[in-house]
Design an enzyme around this catalytic site. Structure first.
Site, PDB file in Angstrom:
ATOM      1  N   GLU A 150       0.790   3.897   1.727  1.00  0.00           N
ATOM      2  CA  GLU A 150       1.198   4.395   3.048  1.00  0.00           C
ATOM      3  C   GLU A 150       2.480   3.694   3.523  1.00  0.00           C
ATOM      4  O   GLU A 150       3.410   4.335   4.031  1.00  0.00           O
ATOM      5  CB  GLU A 150       0.091   4.138   4.081  1.00  0.00           C
ATOM      6  CG  GLU A 150      -1.222   4.838   3.790  1.00  0.00           C
ATOM      7  CD  GLU A 150      -2.204   3.998   2.961  1.00  0.00           C
ATOM      8  OE1 GLU A 150      -1.753   3.322   2.007  1.00  0.00           O
ATOM      9  OE2 GLU A 150      -3.399   4.030   3.245  1.00  0.00           O
ATOM     10  N   CYS A 210      -2.118  -0.847   7.348  1.00  0.00           N
ATOM     11  CA  CYS A 210      -1.311   0.380   7.275  1.00  0.00           C
ATOM     12  C   CYS A 210      -1.419   1.160   8.585  1.00  0.00           C
ATOM     13  O   CYS A 210      -0.434   1.759   9.033  1.00  0.00           O
ATOM     14  CB  CYS A 210      -1.771   1.251   6.109  1.00  0.00           C
ATOM     15  SG  CYS A 210      -1.344   0.525   4.516  1.00  0.00           S
ATOM     16  N   CYS A 262      -5.932   1.474   5.558  1.00  0.00           N
ATOM     17  CA  CYS A 262      -6.548   0.220   6.030  1.00  0.00           C
ATOM     18  C   CYS A 262      -5.954  -0.138   7.401  1.00  0.00           C
ATOM     19  O   CYS A 262      -5.021   0.514   7.877  1.00  0.00           O
ATOM     20  CB  CYS A 262      -6.284  -0.900   5.023  1.00  0.00           C
ATOM     21  SG  CYS A 262      -4.580  -1.459   5.018  1.00  0.00           S
ATOM     22  N   HIS A 316       0.829  -1.205   0.000  1.00  0.00           N
ATOM     23  CA  HIS A 316       0.000   0.000   0.000  1.00  0.00           C
ATOM     24  C   HIS A 316       0.868   1.262   0.000  1.00  0.00           C
ATOM     25  O   HIS A 316       2.009   1.241   0.481  1.00  0.00           O
ATOM     26  CB  HIS A 316      -0.945  -0.017   1.200  1.00  0.00           C
ATOM     27  CG  HIS A 316      -2.075  -0.997   1.038  1.00  0.00           C
ATOM     28  ND1 HIS A 316      -3.197  -0.995   1.830  1.00  0.00           N
ATOM     29  CD2 HIS A 316      -2.248  -2.002   0.130  1.00  0.00           C
ATOM     30  CE1 HIS A 316      -4.022  -1.953   1.426  1.00  0.00           C
ATOM     31  NE2 HIS A 316      -3.455  -2.578   0.401  1.00  0.00           N
TER      32      HIS A 316
HETATM   33  N1  LIG Z   1      -5.379   3.157   1.817  1.00  0.00           N
HETATM   34  C1  LIG Z   1      -5.104   2.408   0.732  1.00  0.00           C
HETATM   35  C2  LIG Z   1      -6.077   1.605   0.170  1.00  0.00           C
HETATM   36  C3  LIG Z   1      -5.767   0.856  -0.928  1.00  0.00           C
HETATM   37  N2  LIG Z   1      -4.529   0.880  -1.439  1.00  0.00           N
HETATM   38  C4  LIG Z   1      -4.228   0.118  -2.666  1.00  0.00           C
HETATM   39  C5  LIG Z   1      -4.243  -1.354  -2.631  1.00  0.00           C
HETATM   40  C6  LIG Z   1      -4.666  -1.738  -4.022  1.00  0.00           C
HETATM   41  O1  LIG Z   1      -3.564  -1.642  -4.916  1.00  0.00           O
HETATM   42  C7  LIG Z   1      -5.659  -0.638  -4.366  1.00  0.00           C
HETATM   43  C8  LIG Z   1      -7.071  -0.984  -4.021  1.00  0.00           C
HETATM   44  O2  LIG Z   1      -7.602  -1.748  -5.053  1.00  0.00           O
HETATM   45  P1  LIG Z   1      -9.169  -1.923  -5.328  1.00  0.00           P
HETATM   46  O3  LIG Z   1      -9.651  -2.945  -4.348  1.00  0.00           O
HETATM   47  O4  LIG Z   1      -9.832  -0.578  -5.129  1.00  0.00           O
HETATM   48  O5  LIG Z   1      -9.221  -2.382  -6.743  1.00  0.00           O
HETATM   49  O6  LIG Z   1      -5.232   0.474  -3.605  1.00  0.00           O
HETATM   50  C9  LIG Z   1      -3.567   1.678  -0.867  1.00  0.00           C
HETATM   51  O7  LIG Z   1      -2.422   1.743  -1.376  1.00  0.00           O
HETATM   52  N3  LIG Z   1      -3.872   2.411   0.220  1.00  0.00           N
HETATM   53 ZN   LIG Z   2      -3.253  -0.284   3.721  1.00  0.00          ZN
END
Ligand SMILES: Nc1ccn([C@H]2C[C@H](O)[C@@H](COP(=O)(O)O)O2)c(=O)n1
Ligand SMILES: [Zn+2]
Length: 206
Positions: free
Chosen positions: A90, A117, A114, A88
């Site tokens: 973060e 993170c 999440c 992620h």
């Molecule tokens: N706070 C976050 C939430 C999500 N991500 C990343 C992880 C995945 O690459 C994407 C989410 O994919 P989706 O389920 O929307 O197709 O975003 C993050 O880096 N930080």
């Molecule tokens: Zn996360």
């Protein structure tokens, strides 16, 4: 009379980005590097002196090729979805830090962190999270993240941008000189310099 008297404004630009807008924009710019086809997230960590100490976006770990690992959201086989592999934004921003630590820093991030993170944010002593979207507010991973932030005293605030868009215009400073190609190269000329290559392709497009 002093030249910078309030009665005589200095003439400085008024329409600059404030710090928060600038750092959130940095997070969004970093997200442009993400290869995730569905969601691109960026994060920017800033210290108490408004210095950027880390930037990251969501992507696979080093050595795990963007072309070989799966970007799918769904599959009969969980091993063929991105979720087991992607780092992620973060976490990448924290790992990319260019300072000893990120104690007392603020993280600007496009999407609410999440739970996984959140654990790392808390353990790295980041004090504040400024996020743009809370679109997963109803999901367990967000509820758990907020529960941990509340317990650990990490503040989180939603950023409400004063503008819908910030435009980055590469032509602002010196576009014309980029387009000045000294001589039209002949078809069989060998162009080795990278900038000349760029000029050539620009010229071809005109
Ligand atoms: N706070 C976050 C939430 C999500 N991500 C990343 C992880 C995945 O690459 C994407 C989410 O994919 P989706 O389920 O929307 O197709 O975003 C993050 O880096 N930080
Ligand atoms: Zn996360």
């Amino acid at each position: 009379m002093a030249s910078d008297s309030p009665a005589r404004p200095s003439g400085k630009r008024q329409d600059t980005l404030d710090w928060a807008e600038c750092f959130m924009a940095m997070a969004f710019l970093a997200a442009k590097r993400s290869k995730d086809p569905s969601t691109q997230v960026g994060a920017c960590i800033v210290n108490e002196d408004n210095r950027i100490v880390g930037i990251g976006y969501n992507g696979f770990p080093k050595g795990c090729s963007d072309d070989e690992f799966p970007w799918s959201k769904t599959s009969d086989n969980p091993l063929e979805t991105k979720y087991l592999y992607v780092c992620h934004a973060e976490v990448n921003a924290i790992l990319n830090k260019n300072s000893t630590d990120v104690r007392n820093c603020t993280m600007y991030v496009a999407l609410f962190p999440c739970n996984e993170c959140a654990k790392i944010i808390i353990q790295s002593a980041i004090r504040e999270v400024v996020y743009m979207s809370d679109k997963h507010a109803h999901k367990e991973h967000t509820i758990a993240a907020k529960r941990m932030f509340d317990a650990a005293g990490v503040r989180y605030t939603q950023y409400k941008p004063p503008h819908k868009q910030i435009v980055i215009d590469f032509t602002e400073i010196d576009w014309d000189s980029l387009n000045q190609v000294p001589a039209t190269p002949k078809k069989d000329d060998t162009v080795t310099d990278e900038m000349d290559m760029r000029k050539l392709s620009l010229k071809e497009r005109l």
